[in-house]
Design an enzyme around this catalytic site. Structure first.
Site, short mmCIF file in Angstrom:
data_model
loop_
_atom_site.label_atom_id
_atom_site.label_comp_id
_atom_site.label_asym_id
_atom_site.label_seq_id
_atom_site.Cartn_x
_atom_site.Cartn_y
_atom_site.Cartn_z
NE ARG A 102 18.42 63.01 16.57
CZ ARG A 102 18.99 63.62 15.54
NH1 ARG A 102 18.37 63.72 14.38
NH2 ARG A 102 20.20 64.15 15.66
CB THR A 378 16.59 67.99 7.58
OG1 THR A 378 17.72 67.34 8.12
CG2 THR A 378 15.47 68.01 8.58
CG ASN A 398 22.69 63.75 9.54
OD1 ASN A 398 22.43 64.93 9.65
ND2 ASN A 398 23.87 63.25 9.87
CD GLU A 417 19.57 61.84 11.84
OE1 GLU A 417 19.95 63.01 11.67
OE2 GLU A 417 18.75 61.29 11.08
CB SER A 449 18.34 66.73 16.79
OG SER A 449 17.73 67.36 15.70
CB SER A 450 20.18 71.67 15.16
OG SER A 450 21.49 71.42 15.60
N GLY A 469 18.50 72.06 7.60
CA GLY A 469 19.73 72.86 7.55
C GLY A 469 20.71 72.60 8.68
N GLY A 470 20.56 71.49 9.41
CA GLY A 470 21.51 71.19 10.49
C GLY A 470 21.56 72.31 11.51
#
Ligand code: DON
Length: 573
Positions: A102, A378, A398, A417, A449-450, A469-470
């Site tokens: 990340r 993403t 992002n 990001e 993050s997810s 998809g966040g």
């Protein structure tokens, strides 16, 4: 949500389609490609082919995953990258490890850097231009994955990406429409426009695109590893363009970046072992918490695709996303997975769920325990090799094309990001997520993050999956998992099935057009849920290793992705 199993349901779906003309006719589920020698599912044909090529040359799942990711950095510039970051879950010889590559906040980043003097958010500053860019993690991350597990020589793994960038690749429909859609962003910076809007307009589908700067960068990367990007002339070029537009990203940040091997979040679900990403992603924690709440509420015993299942999913996610509010990257004041997944807390959480009534999100507070502070785009790829090893890798800039700024000479797009931090307390980010204090900007910190690259296994069967998809990533991933482990769907059907989503705030169920039958919708509304129909939720790419040694790959039809196997044929096992 099913649309293939019963004539009654098919008839109902057809009626709904005729009445509303909004829900598509039931789609068939063509089976996932099945074969031997390995499988790849990714967002683009040319990247899937790069992974399959490396498998056929004798590469293992990690070699193929890295080759696919690097090819995506060329042919899928919306999300594939060397200027962004991501996470990978690897299962090799039965042992699981997770790599966090990340992005970090640059040393010059500050807590209130996206607010003006009155404390108001400066419009777009966390999304557009280099101030929005975190320190890229992909150059060191992809190399680290290969250093630990790769079998083929590093240059062999980078070769397909070099070829695509230097000889050129065909611009597909999807990239052409993304360029069109984001032309405004791409035209903000002449450096970007000169590459992606040649002659002032986006490249059309079918055009051959060459990226000579990126080809040269990749050649140096093949020769020298991450230093080719994080030091010397490449790092100087990144710093120069960052300074030109008021960014704080510096060559020293690039040189200081290190990916980190972390322990996965592990849990059991319906007899399967699951391993997913821990902080700085909230993905694994959300998956573990929701799976646990579903089990405690007897979710699998409610009628499939009915209102009770949809309601319980929404209630579980509502609570898991409320707890997400307390999370931040490692080293922040946030809560840890171990504390949040404490059985005593989950028991209390489950006890608060009513079967007949939605709990308004305003009444669902985040975890009340003692805090440690004593205080859009993403891409996901899944790969299996012929030996049953798998990789789930999610990587991102992002937003689509990141912050919109391309480093001249390198053809490298920088991420945005920084918007994943809590940039303005109480304000939702681009995914509508309201985030907490533990996720504020601090130099060197990783933004929450997810992303949820996930691997699960049981009795010789192994699955790798994940999604872009966040905030929709963990919910899409969970639903595909449930389709597999609870309902034993074929892989492609598990990916195809319509989905729903809830994220605590806003207090609403999002549903794909054909996800809820009319009576299910009515029953949800009568329980107090607000439902909003949205075009699609997530794009899951998955692979599966079967106990007999065959492999399968399924790409999500929502994203026009691509799935293939290394060889047709029967497993010798
Ligand atoms: O890390 C995250 O959760 C986000 N930056 C992911 C962004 C994303 O999935 C955009 N995709 N469609």
């Amino acid at each position: 949500m099913d649309h293939v199993n019963t004539p009654a349901r098919a008839a109902r779906t057809l009626c709904l389609t005729l009445l509303l003309a909004a829900a598509p006719l039931p789609a068939a589920h063509p089976p996932a490609p099945r074969g031997v020698g390995g499988a790849v599912a990714s967002a683009e044909d040319q990247a899937t082919d790069a992974g399959l090529e490396v498998l056929r040359r004798g590469g293992n799942a990690v070699d193929a995953a890295v080759a696919t990711a690097l090819a995506l950095a060329v042919v899928h510039p919306q999300a594939g990258n060397l200027g962004g970051g991501g996470f990978a879950v690897v299962r090799m010889d039965g042992a699981v490890s997770t790599l966090d590559f990340r992005e970090t906040a640059p040393a010059g980043a500050r807590k209130n850097m996206f607010l003006d003097r009155r404390g108001e958010p400066v419009d777009g500053s966390s999304l557009v231009g280099p101030l929005a860019a975190g320190v890229p993690g992909s150059p060191a991350g992809l190399h680290e994955l290969h250093s630990r597990y790769g079998r083929l020589p590093w240059p062999t793994v980078v070769a397909p990406a070099i070829r695509l960038a230097s000889r050129g690749f065909v611009v597909g429909e999807r990239l052409a429409s993304a360029l069109e859609e984001h032309a405004d962003l791409l035209s903000r910076f002449p450096e970007t426009a000169s590459v992606w809007l040649p002659g002032g307009s986006p490249a059309a589908a079918g055009t051959i695109m060459r990226l000579p700067g990126l080809a040269t960068l990749l050649r140096r990367y093949a020769e020298h590893g991450p230093a080719a990007v994080t030091s010397g002339p490449a790092a100087a070029a990144i710093e120069l363009v960052s300074r030109r537009y008021g960014g704080v990203l510096r060559a020293t940040d690039l040189a200081a970046y290190t990916p980190v091997w972390r322990e996965p979040v592990r849990f059991r679900a319906w007899g399967w072992e699951v391993a997913s990403m821990d902080l700085p992603s909230s993905g694994g924690i959300i998956l573990a918490e929701t799976a646990d709440l579903l089990r405690r509420t007897g979710w699998e015993r409610a009628p499939r695709f009915g209102a009770v299942q949809a309601h319980l999913l929404a209630e579980a996610w509502r609570r898991a996303f409320a707890d997400r509010f307390l999370l931040g990257g490692p080293g922040s004041t946030g809560v840890t997975a171990v504390r949040l997944l404490d059985p005593a807390w989950l028991r209390r959480r489950a006890a608060g769920i009513r079967r007949d009534r939605a709990t308004p999100s305003d009444r669902v507070e985040p975890w009340p325990g003692r805090r440690r502070m004593e205080s859009r785009e993403t891409t996901h790829l899944s790969v299996a090799d012929g030996k049953g090893n798998v990789v789930a890798l999610t990587t991102t800039l992002n937003g689509s094309f990141g912050c919109g700024l391309l480093v001249p000479g390198l053809d490298l797009l920088l991420n945005n990001e920084m918007d994943d931090f809590t940039t303005a307390p109480g304000r939702p980010n681009q995914f509508g997520l309201v985030q907490g204090e533990a996720n504020t900007v601090a130099p060197g910190r990783r933004m929450l993050s997810s992303m949820s690259p996930t691997v699960l296994w049981r009795d010789g069967e192994v699955v790798a999956l994940g999604s872009p998809g966040g905030s929709r990533i963990p919910t899409a991933t969970l639903q595909v998992m449930l389709n597999l482990v609870v309902f034993h769907d074929p892989l492609q059907a598990a990916v195809d099935r319509p989905r729903i989503h809830h994220q605590w705030r806003p207090d609403r169920i999002d549903a794909e057009p054909d996800a809820l039958a009319p009576e299910t919708l009515a029953a949800l509304r009568s329980r107090g849920h607000t439902v909003l129909f949205v075009p699609s939720l997530g794009r899951v790419n998955a692979v599966r290793v079967l106990p007999d040694g065959h492999v399968e790959a399924a790409a999500d039809p929502r994203g026009g992705g691509s799935a293939g196997v290394a060889a047709e044929g029967r497993s010798p096992r």
